[in-house]
Motif scaffolding. Structure first.
Motif, PDB file in Angstrom:
ATOM      1  N   LEU A 107      22.943   9.795   6.301  1.00  0.00           N
ATOM      2  CA  LEU A 107      24.158   9.384   5.590  1.00  0.00           C
ATOM      3  C   LEU A 107      25.338  10.115   6.222  1.00  0.00           C
ATOM      4  N   TYR A 108      26.257   9.348   6.819  1.00  0.00           N
ATOM      5  CA  TYR A 108      27.451   9.922   7.423  1.00  0.00           C
ATOM      6  C   TYR A 108      28.564   9.935   6.370  1.00  0.00           C
ATOM      7  N   ILE A 109      29.230  11.072   6.258  1.00  0.00           N
ATOM      8  CA  ILE A 109      30.331  11.213   5.305  1.00  0.00           C
ATOM      9  C   ILE A 109      31.541  11.787   6.040  1.00  0.00           C
ATOM     10  N   ARG A 110      32.662  11.070   5.952  1.00  0.00           N
ATOM     11  CA  ARG A 110      33.917  11.562   6.532  1.00  0.00           C
ATOM     12  C   ARG A 110      34.794  12.103   5.411  1.00  0.00           C
ATOM     13  N   LEU A 111      35.357  13.282   5.627  1.00  0.00           N
ATOM     14  CA  LEU A 111      36.171  13.948   4.610  1.00  0.00           C
ATOM     15  C   LEU A 111      37.479  14.418   5.205  1.00  0.00           C
ATOM     16  N   SER A 112      38.512  14.472   4.365  1.00  0.00           N
ATOM     17  CA  SER A 112      39.815  15.001   4.753  1.00  0.00           C
ATOM     18  C   SER A 112      40.035  16.355   4.091  1.00  0.00           C
ATOM     19  N   LEU A 113      40.404  17.353   4.899  1.00  0.00           N
ATOM     20  CA  LEU A 113      40.745  18.678   4.402  1.00  0.00           C
ATOM     21  C   LEU A 113      42.260  18.839   4.385  1.00  0.00           C
ATOM     22  N   PRO A 114      42.786  19.764   3.607  1.00  0.00           N
ATOM     23  CA  PRO A 114      44.236  20.008   3.627  1.00  0.00           C
ATOM     24  C   PRO A 114      44.682  20.527   4.996  1.00  0.00           C
ATOM     25  N   GLN A 115      45.971  20.434   5.250  1.00  0.00           N
ATOM     26  CA  GLN A 115      46.533  20.971   6.482  1.00  0.00           C
ATOM     27  C   GLN A 115      46.327  22.484   6.551  1.00  0.00           C
ATOM     28  N   GLY A 116      46.167  22.994   7.763  1.00  0.00           N
ATOM     29  CA  GLY A 116      46.096  24.435   7.972  1.00  0.00           C
ATOM     30  C   GLY A 116      44.709  24.975   8.221  1.00  0.00           C
ATOM     31  N   TYR A 117      43.688  24.129   8.069  1.00  0.00           N
ATOM     32  CA  TYR A 117      42.315  24.607   8.243  1.00  0.00           C
ATOM     33  C   TYR A 117      41.701  24.175   9.572  1.00  0.00           C
ATOM     34  N   ASP A 118      42.473  23.457  10.401  1.00  0.00           N
ATOM     35  CA  ASP A 118      41.926  22.961  11.656  1.00  0.00           C
ATOM     36  C   ASP A 118      41.437  24.060  12.607  1.00  0.00           C
ATOM     37  N   PRO A 119      41.979  25.318  12.582  1.00  0.00           N
ATOM     38  CA  PRO A 119      41.429  26.333  13.483  1.00  0.00           C
ATOM     39  C   PRO A 119      39.961  26.661  13.195  1.00  0.00           C
ATOM     40  N   TYR A 120      39.496  26.352  11.986  1.00  0.00           N
ATOM     41  CA  TYR A 120      38.127  26.707  11.596  1.00  0.00           C
ATOM     42  C   TYR A 120      37.153  25.541  11.735  1.00  0.00           C
ATOM     43  N   LEU A 121      37.656  24.390  12.174  1.00  0.00           N
ATOM     44  CA  LEU A 121      36.821  23.199  12.257  1.00  0.00           C
ATOM     45  C   LEU A 121      36.354  23.007  13.691  1.00  0.00           C
ATOM     46  N   LEU A 122      35.082  23.198  13.917  1.00  0.00           N
ATOM     47  CA  LEU A 122      34.518  23.205  15.260  1.00  0.00           C
ATOM     48  C   LEU A 122      33.394  22.189  15.366  1.00  0.00           C
ATOM     49  N   HIS A 123      33.422  21.391  16.434  1.00  0.00           N
ATOM     50  CA  HIS A 123      32.329  20.455  16.681  1.00  0.00           C
ATOM     51  C   HIS A 123      31.008  21.220  16.763  1.00  0.00           C
ATOM     52  N   LYS A 124      30.056  20.827  15.945  1.00  0.00           N
ATOM     53  CA  LYS A 124      28.754  21.475  15.798  1.00  0.00           C
ATOM     54  C   LYS A 124      28.856  22.863  15.165  1.00  0.00           C
ATOM     55  N   GLY A 125      30.016  23.148  14.545  1.00  0.00           N
ATOM     56  CA  GLY A 125      30.152  24.373  13.768  1.00  0.00           C
ATOM     57  C   GLY A 125      29.691  24.154  12.333  1.00  0.00           C
ATOM     58  N   SER A 126      29.746  25.205  11.534  1.00  0.00           N
ATOM     59  CA  SER A 126      29.243  25.154  10.161  1.00  0.00           C
ATOM     60  C   SER A 126      30.382  25.046   9.148  1.00  0.00           C
ATOM     61  N   ILE A 127      30.083  24.377   8.052  1.00  0.00           N
ATOM     62  CA  ILE A 127      30.984  24.325   6.900  1.00  0.00           C
ATOM     63  C   ILE A 127      30.127  24.160   5.654  1.00  0.00           C
ATOM     64  N   ALA A 128      30.567  24.721   4.540  1.00  0.00           N
ATOM     65  CA  ALA A 128      29.869  24.543   3.261  1.00  0.00           C
ATOM     66  C   ALA A 128      30.650  23.551   2.408  1.00  0.00           C
ATOM     67  N   LEU A 129      29.970  22.480   1.971  1.00  0.00           N
ATOM     68  CA  LEU A 129      30.571  21.470   1.104  1.00  0.00           C
ATOM     69  C   LEU A 129      29.822  21.467  -0.214  1.00  0.00           C
ATOM     70  N   ASP A 130      30.541  21.768  -1.306  1.00  0.00           N
ATOM     71  CA  ASP A 130      29.898  21.970  -2.606  1.00  0.00           C
ATOM     72  C   ASP A 130      28.728  22.939  -2.481  1.00  0.00           C
ATOM     73  N   GLY A 131      28.910  23.932  -1.607  1.00  0.00           N
ATOM     74  CA  GLY A 131      27.896  24.976  -1.438  1.00  0.00           C
ATOM     75  C   GLY A 131      26.777  24.636  -0.495  1.00  0.00           C
ATOM     76  N   THR A 132      26.783  23.427   0.086  1.00  0.00           N
ATOM     77  CA  THR A 132      25.720  23.002   0.988  1.00  0.00           C
ATOM     78  C   THR A 132      26.093  23.319   2.426  1.00  0.00           C
ATOM     79  N   SER A 133      25.246  24.051   3.121  1.00  0.00           N
ATOM     80  CA  SER A 133      25.481  24.366   4.531  1.00  0.00           C
ATOM     81  C   SER A 133      25.284  23.116   5.368  1.00  0.00           C
ATOM     82  N   LEU A 134      26.344  22.694   6.073  1.00  0.00           N
ATOM     83  CA  LEU A 134      26.292  21.474   6.879  1.00  0.00           C
ATOM     84  C   LEU A 134      26.920  21.704   8.243  1.00  0.00           C
ATOM     85  N   THR A 135      26.542  20.855   9.180  1.00  0.00           N
ATOM     86  CA  THR A 135      27.054  20.928  10.543  1.00  0.00           C
ATOM     87  C   THR A 135      28.100  19.839  10.764  1.00  0.00           C
TER      88      THR A 135
END
Length: 214
Positions: A118-146
């Motif tokens: 299941l592919y999910i596309r999400l929009s984050l607020p401005q200012g967080y792009d330095p932390y968004l890395l291809h194949k990097g990690s992010i937690a969404l609702d506490g779930t560790s995702l790539t």
């Protein structure tokens, strides 16, 4: 500290609102097997402290700052929530380091199924792009995702069938929101580089020791 590996989906049983705060009572089972008052449990990625519990539920206070800056304020009676106990020192780190200190709220823009994913596309607020890395990690609702695609402040993640079954994000419709927490290591590195620019410091052994990396 958490890993982003959700242990179970709980259910909101009671919401006791305060002037700007609230107390949540959540039905659960697995996360209560060894619970104590004062323990930390991540609820949709938000680190909350257990104030009381019984064999099938626990209660936690949510302070005003958390109410205003996370999606917990949108919970209703019966809402499903991701639950994870704090990481034990001898536990496996199956996801990535997640603090439970949510950065903000992202909006689901698109969902599509590709084979078993299941592919999910999400929009984050401005200012967080330095932390968004291809194949990097992010937690969404506490779930560790790539993250497997980044376009400005939009990201795309993919859920395998197990994650679809064991987490709440797959069940949320387009337009709904999720809590997000960017990779802690990325934030530390960015902070270090910013301080180095501000003070004209060079990366050295002394600099790393001063900032707790040695």
């Amino acid at each position: 500290m958490f890993t982003g590996i959700i242990e179970e989906i709980g259910s909101v049983q009671q919401i006791q609102p305060g002037a700007q705060s609230m107390t949540l009572t959540i039905a659960a089972s697995l996360v209560l097997t060894d619970v104590k008052v004062g323990d930390s449990i991540a609820v949709n990625g938000v680190c909350l402290t257990v104030k009381s519990f019984s064999k099938d539920r626990f209660a936690a206070d949510v302070m005003p700052e958390t109410v205003s800056s996370t999606s917990l304020r949108q919970l209703a009676m019966g809402s499903p929530v991701n639950l994870e106990r704090a990481l034990a020192a001898n536990g496996r780190l199956g996801g990535h380091f997640v603090t439970g200190h949510v950065d903000g709220i992202a909006t689901i823009r698109d969902k599509r199924t590709v084979d078993n994913a299941l592919y999910i596309r999400l929009s984050l607020p401005q200012g967080y792009d330095p932390y968004l890395l291809h194949k990097g990690s992010i937690a969404l609702d506490g779930t560790s995702l790539t993250i497997f695609e980044v376009k400005d402040t939009d990201i795309t993640i993919s859920l395998i069938p197990h994650s679809q079954e064991m987490t709440v994000i797959s069940k949320k419709p387009v337009g709904d929101v999720v809590n997000f927490e960017c990779d802690m290591l990325a934030k530390y590195v960015e902070n270090m580089l910013q301080k180095r620019q501000d003070t004209d410091q060079t990366m050295s052994k002394d600099f790393l020791q001063q900032h707790g990396f040695m």
